[in-house]
Design a protein around this motif. Sequence first.
Motif, PDB file in Angstrom:
ATOM      1  N   ALA A 148      47.480  63.234   8.348  1.00 47.23           N
ATOM      2  CA  ALA A 148      46.296  63.178   9.207  1.00 47.23           C
ATOM      3  C   ALA A 148      46.637  62.571  10.565  1.00 47.23           C
ATOM      4  O   ALA A 148      46.128  63.020  11.603  1.00 47.23           O
ATOM      5  CB  ALA A 148      45.199  62.361   8.522  1.00 47.23           C
ATOM      6  N   GLY A 149      47.515  61.577  10.572  1.00 47.64           N
ATOM      7  CA  GLY A 149      47.935  60.959  11.827  1.00 47.64           C
ATOM      8  C   GLY A 149      48.689  61.927  12.722  1.00 47.64           C
ATOM      9  O   GLY A 149      48.504  61.937  13.948  1.00 47.64           O
ATOM     10  N   VAL A 150      49.543  62.766  12.108  1.00 47.54           N
ATOM     11  CA  VAL A 150      50.278  63.770  12.889  1.00 47.54           C
ATOM     12  C   VAL A 150      49.315  64.797  13.474  1.00 47.54           C
ATOM     13  O   VAL A 150      49.425  65.179  14.653  1.00 47.54           O
ATOM     14  CB  VAL A 150      51.343  64.465  12.014  1.00 47.54           C
ATOM     15  CG1 VAL A 150      51.961  65.649  12.758  1.00 47.54           C
ATOM     16  CG2 VAL A 150      52.425  63.477  11.603  1.00 47.54           C
ATOM     17  N   LEU A 151      48.351  65.243  12.672  1.00 47.26           N
ATOM     18  CA  LEU A 151      47.358  66.201  13.163  1.00 47.26           C
ATOM     19  C   LEU A 151      46.559  65.616  14.320  1.00 47.26           C
ATOM     20  O   LEU A 151      46.341  66.282  15.344  1.00 47.26           O
ATOM     21  CB  LEU A 151      46.402  66.590  12.032  1.00 47.26           C
ATOM     22  CG  LEU A 151      46.661  67.897  11.307  1.00 47.26           C
ATOM     23  CD1 LEU A 151      45.589  68.130  10.257  1.00 47.26           C
ATOM     24  CD2 LEU A 151      46.723  69.072  12.257  1.00 47.26           C
ATOM     25  N   LYS A 152      46.143  64.372  14.178  1.00 47.56           N
ATOM     26  CA  LYS A 152      45.394  63.721  15.254  1.00 47.56           C
ATOM     27  C   LYS A 152      46.226  63.672  16.536  1.00 47.56           C
ATOM     28  O   LYS A 152      45.713  63.956  17.637  1.00 47.56           O
ATOM     29  CB  LYS A 152      44.990  62.305  14.837  1.00 47.56           C
ATOM     30  CG  LYS A 152      44.248  61.533  15.927  1.00 47.56           C
ATOM     31  CD  LYS A 152      43.857  60.141  15.466  1.00 47.56           C
ATOM     32  CE  LYS A 152      43.153  59.377  16.586  1.00 47.56           C
ATOM     33  NZ  LYS A 152      42.723  58.022  16.141  1.00 47.56           N
ATOM     34  N   GLU A 153      47.505  63.331  16.404  1.00 44.93           N
ATOM     35  CA  GLU A 153      48.377  63.288  17.582  1.00 44.93           C
ATOM     36  C   GLU A 153      48.512  64.669  18.221  1.00 44.93           C
ATOM     37  O   GLU A 153      48.506  64.807  19.446  1.00 44.93           O
ATOM     38  CB  GLU A 153      49.757  62.748  17.190  1.00 44.93           C
ATOM     39  CG  GLU A 153      50.687  62.544  18.386  1.00 44.93           C
ATOM     40  CD  GLU A 153      52.043  61.991  18.003  1.00 44.93           C
ATOM     41  OE1 GLU A 153      52.863  61.784  18.926  1.00 44.93           O
ATOM     42  OE2 GLU A 153      52.293  61.772  16.798  1.00 44.93           O
ATOM     43  N   LEU A 154      48.623  65.710  17.391  1.00 43.72           N
ATOM     44  CA  LEU A 154      48.700  67.069  17.920  1.00 43.72           C
ATOM     45  C   LEU A 154      47.424  67.437  18.674  1.00 43.72           C
ATOM     46  O   LEU A 154      47.472  67.997  19.778  1.00 43.72           O
ATOM     47  CB  LEU A 154      48.940  68.065  16.781  1.00 43.72           C
ATOM     48  CG  LEU A 154      50.367  68.165  16.241  1.00 43.72           C
ATOM     49  CD1 LEU A 154      50.393  68.965  14.943  1.00 43.72           C
ATOM     50  CD2 LEU A 154      51.304  68.790  17.266  1.00 43.72           C
ATOM     51  N   PHE A 155      46.269  67.109  18.093  1.00 50.82           N
ATOM     52  CA  PHE A 155      44.990  67.427  18.744  1.00 50.82           C
ATOM     53  C   PHE A 155      44.857  66.698  20.082  1.00 50.82           C
ATOM     54  O   PHE A 155      44.485  67.289  21.095  1.00 50.82           O
ATOM     55  CB  PHE A 155      43.817  67.031  17.839  1.00 50.82           C
ATOM     56  CG  PHE A 155      43.708  67.823  16.567  1.00 50.82           C
ATOM     57  CD1 PHE A 155      44.108  69.147  16.505  1.00 50.82           C
ATOM     58  CD2 PHE A 155      43.180  67.236  15.411  1.00 50.82           C
ATOM     59  CE1 PHE A 155      43.997  69.877  15.326  1.00 50.82           C
ATOM     60  CE2 PHE A 155      43.058  67.952  14.246  1.00 50.82           C
ATOM     61  CZ  PHE A 155      43.468  69.272  14.194  1.00 50.82           C
ATOM     62  N   LEU A 156      45.146  65.397  20.080  1.00 44.67           N
ATOM     63  CA  LEU A 156      44.981  64.610  21.305  1.00 44.67           C
ATOM     64  C   LEU A 156      45.982  65.033  22.380  1.00 44.67           C
ATOM     65  O   LEU A 156      45.653  65.063  23.570  1.00 44.67           O
ATOM     66  CB  LEU A 156      45.128  63.122  20.990  1.00 44.67           C
ATOM     67  CG  LEU A 156      43.994  62.495  20.161  1.00 44.67           C
ATOM     68  CD1 LEU A 156      44.339  61.061  19.777  1.00 44.67           C
ATOM     69  CD2 LEU A 156      42.672  62.530  20.932  1.00 44.67           C
ATOM     70  N   THR A 157      47.205  65.357  21.962  1.00 45.58           N
ATOM     71  CA  THR A 157      48.214  65.806  22.928  1.00 45.58           C
ATOM     72  C   THR A 157      47.832  67.164  23.501  1.00 45.58           C
ATOM     73  O   THR A 157      47.968  67.404  24.711  1.00 45.58           O
ATOM     74  CB  THR A 157      49.604  65.875  22.270  1.00 45.58           C
ATOM     75  OG1 THR A 157      49.920  64.610  21.686  1.00 45.58           O
ATOM     76  CG2 THR A 157      50.669  66.226  23.293  1.00 45.58           C
ATOM     77  N   ALA A 158      47.340  68.059  22.649  1.00 46.57           N
ATOM     78  CA  ALA A 158      46.876  69.368  23.121  1.00 46.57           C
ATOM     79  C   ALA A 158      45.737  69.203  24.122  1.00 46.57           C
ATOM     80  O   ALA A 158      45.650  69.936  25.115  1.00 46.57           O
ATOM     81  CB  ALA A 158      46.440  70.225  21.944  1.00 46.57           C
ATOM     82  N   ARG A 159      44.872  68.227  23.887  1.00 45.85           N
ATOM     83  CA  ARG A 159      43.760  67.965  24.819  1.00 45.85           C
ATOM     84  C   ARG A 159      44.282  67.502  26.175  1.00 45.85           C
ATOM     85  O   ARG A 159      43.762  67.884  27.220  1.00 45.85           O
ATOM     86  CB  ARG A 159      42.815  66.920  24.222  1.00 45.85           C
ATOM     87  CG  ARG A 159      41.640  66.557  25.139  1.00 45.85           C
ATOM     88  CD  ARG A 159      40.810  65.428  24.543  1.00 45.85           C
ATOM     89  NE  ARG A 159      40.065  65.890  23.380  1.00 45.85           N
ATOM     90  CZ  ARG A 159      39.352  65.074  22.589  1.00 45.85           C
ATOM     91  NH1 ARG A 159      39.340  63.760  22.833  1.00 45.85           N
ATOM     92  NH2 ARG A 159      38.681  65.551  21.571  1.00 45.85           N
TER      93      ARG A 159
END
Length: 311
Positions: free
Chosen positions: A84-95
């Motif tokens: 979940a932490g990796v997914l969150k980082e991917l989402f925030l970085t994509a933003r």
Amino acid sequence: MAETTNTRVFYSRGKLLLTGEYAVLRGAEALALPSRLGQYLEVLEGNEPGVLSWESISPSGKWFEARFSLPALDVISATDSQKAGVLKELFLTARKLHAGFLEREEALQARSTLEFLPEWGLGSSSSLVSNIADWAKCDPFRLNGLVFHSSGYDVACARSKGPILYRRVNNLPEVISAKFRPSFGANLWLVYLNEKKNSKQAVNAFAGLTVDEMILERISSIAGETAAADDLDSFCALMDEHEKLVGGMTGQIPVKERLFSDFEGCIKSLGAWGGDFILAATKWPEEEVRKWFGERGYETVLPFNEMISYG
């Protein structure tokens, strides 16, 4: 990407690195192969306002679930906090790369479906990065570099239909189509070593090593020579040479010497050494190949031609 009225669907391929493991991180050219199997990402309207519900599915069933608040992207619940932490980082970085991504308080549901088992190491992360980048409308190589700090060959495979020669030039990806479709493909097998290798740890371990530039140049040359190999014997000679070069560069023992010294043919690691798949090349018939590896505890033996996307 495909779309219906309420659903967006993205798809990216898996990968195999035939030559250039480790060395590609230092700018060497690598021969990389997209797999026929990949990963879908479906995004549709959800049921909970202000929540992104996520589920990951593989051929063995559902293997991960999480819920994120929108637009903050805080983890509300997850079956695996690290994932979940990796997914969150991917989402925030994509933003950061494309303002506006997941910035509305809405109800969303995302389903990521792998066509292969996640433990196989065929690119579950890279195909996910590629799909999220398409969803967010951002550069997949930048997203991958900021989160995973890898060479990006796997992302290039995710977005390719056939074999490629890949390298980084001035820290930017260079992708060239490779005419690799071996006439001896029926003599090649992919064997799973019953252990998934952590690519991020392998990348970090290699970062501290000093590497001779002549080794990198020779590994680059082998990529092109392998793509042009027209018989099994010359192909195996290149694979054996490559294994010795990478073994000397990293201080590791080649997998054939370590596990399969009595195999009649050549064996090569694919990607980070010590796990995932190996390539076995031999003139043995299929039943003998399967029997030989099966007796040693390696039951997953896949025909090379059935796994590789040639475009």
